[in-house]
Design an enzyme around this catalytic site. Structure first.
Site, PDB file in Angstrom:
ATOM      1  CD  GLU A  67     -20.744   3.219  39.649  1.00 17.09           C
ATOM      2  OE1 GLU A  67     -20.047   2.686  38.769  1.00 17.09           O
ATOM      3  OE2 GLU A  67     -21.463   4.225  39.445  1.00 17.09           O
ATOM      4  CB  ALA A 169     -48.713   7.750  12.413  1.00 12.71           C
ATOM      5  CB  THR A 211     -41.952  17.913   8.626  1.00  9.15           C
ATOM      6  OG1 THR A 211     -41.712  16.705   7.897  1.00  9.15           O
ATOM      7  CG2 THR A 211     -42.795  17.596   9.850  1.00  9.15           C
ATOM      8  CB  ALA A 310     -35.513   8.245   1.489  1.00 11.23           C
TER       9      ALA A 310
END
Length: 371
Positions: A67, A169, A211, A310
């Protein structure tokens, strides 16, 4: 209670304002990835004759709101005009003054609002303040579109956790890696570029220790966002490599979340590397997201292995799934898949996801699902 004639007038007014509100929503989207913990907001100002004289969007947390940008551009021409804003103007003092007061000071006669602000500090108070000042307020214009745009902000305000996106992927036969762990690269360059854009829209990217050990990821947007999203490692025992790309914080910050019983010598190793780490009494996805919400994260990206993915799903920490499917077959009974055990014993227990979207990314396909 409004009379039928008044309701009809409001319906006609809403239809007339839709094209303008859609423009305001487009402006709001330009701030994606940079406004957290604030929402995405766009604003237009029309003069008395209905001509566009100002527009703006919220660019970054701590800077002027949409604004203010639009009113500055409009100047004196805002007097007696209309402000069109994608979210109810704030009415509380934060890092910037209330937008409701800025609109009143500018002398607008009408404010068109897409949706009410779910933040308890506002929650209808901005609209009430404008109406008390004699300003006409028309609300609910493009409301569904505005809610979709700010789904992450709404999620954090209402649940105390950010919007979670789970991405992976995989090959056409559902493999994310070969039995020997080889996984780079399943998808092609266009899909990887899409991932970089997705990271740029998120406030944090989360992985597990597995990972980090297997892939040694960088987890940045490759310069598409500044600052880069926070890189978060969730590891109960801190069984992490001593060398990793995430330990180099020259490009992006890294935070490690671990269990309260993690070995002190491993915590000291992170201290030596200059990595911030925090102990969680319950080192689970929900606790991690609640902490990130407290740090102002509206949207997080899970780029983790099957077990943590999961767990995130079972903990209610995923509202959107994005799967990239490559036209390849990897095979292997022991090959890694995107998800670990979800505890299902009957296929009919699997809940369907809605809002499906399919698009091509070069030779790959992207499927997106949303709760």
């Amino acid at each position: 209670m409004a009379q039928p004639a008044e309701l009809a007038r409001r319906r006609m007014s809403s239809g007339a304002w839709r094209p303008w509100m859609q423009r305001a929503l487009q402006l709001a989207s330009l701030g994606a990835g940079r406004t957290s913990p604030n929402p995405l907001v766009g604003c237009l100002v029309l003069d008395r004759s209905g001509a566009l004289v100002g527009e703006g969007f919220h660019r970054q947390a701590g800077t002027p709101h949409a604004e203010v940008h639009a009113l500055r551009q409009a100047g004196a021409r805002a007097q007696g005009g209309t402000a069109i804003v994608t979210l109810e103007p704030c009415c509380h003092h934060g890092r910037t003054p209330p937008c409701s007061e800025a609109l009143m000071a500018a002398g607008v006669s009408r404010v068109v609002v897409a949706m009410r602000d779910p933040d308890p500090r506002v929650a209808g108070g901005g609209i009430a303040q404008l109406q008390a000042a004699g300003i006409e307020v028309i609300s609910g214009v493009c409301e569904a579109e505005a809610q979709a745009l700010n789904r992450s902000f709404i999620q954090r305000v209402q649940t105390g956790r950010p919007w979670g996106i789970l991405k992976w992927a995989m090959s056409l036969d559902g493999r994310t890696a070969l039995p020997n762990g080889s996984s780079q690269w399943i998808s092609g360059p266009p899909a990887r570029a899409w991932v970089h854009r997705l990271r740029a829209q998120c406030d944090a990217v989360l992985v597990g220790g597995g990972t980090l050990r297997a892939d040694n990821p960088l987890l940045t947007s490759r310069g598409q966002r500044s600052p880069e999203p926070l890189r978060v490692v969730l590891s109960h025992s801190l069984d992490l490599p001593s060398t990793a790309q995430l330990w180099d914080q020259s490009e992006a910050a890294t935070l490690v979340l671990h269990g309260s019983d993690a070995p002190p010598e491993r915590q000291q190793q992170l201290d030596h590397l200059g990595i911030e780490h925090l102990a969680l009494p319950d080192c689970q996805p929900k606790a991690a997201l609640e902490l990130l919400a407290q740090r102002g994260c509206n949207q997080v990206l899970w780029e983790c292995g099957p077990e943590l993915a999961a767990a995130a799903l079972l903990d209610g920490c995923v509202q959107q799934v994005a799967g990239v499917i490559a036209p390849t077959l990897l095979g292997g009974l022991a090959a890694r898949t995107p998800l670990g055990d979800l505890g299902l014993v009957d296929v009919n227990q699997a809940e369907p996801w809605g809002q499906q979207r399919l698009q091509s990314l070069g030779k790959d396909w992207l499927i997106e699902l949303q709760r």
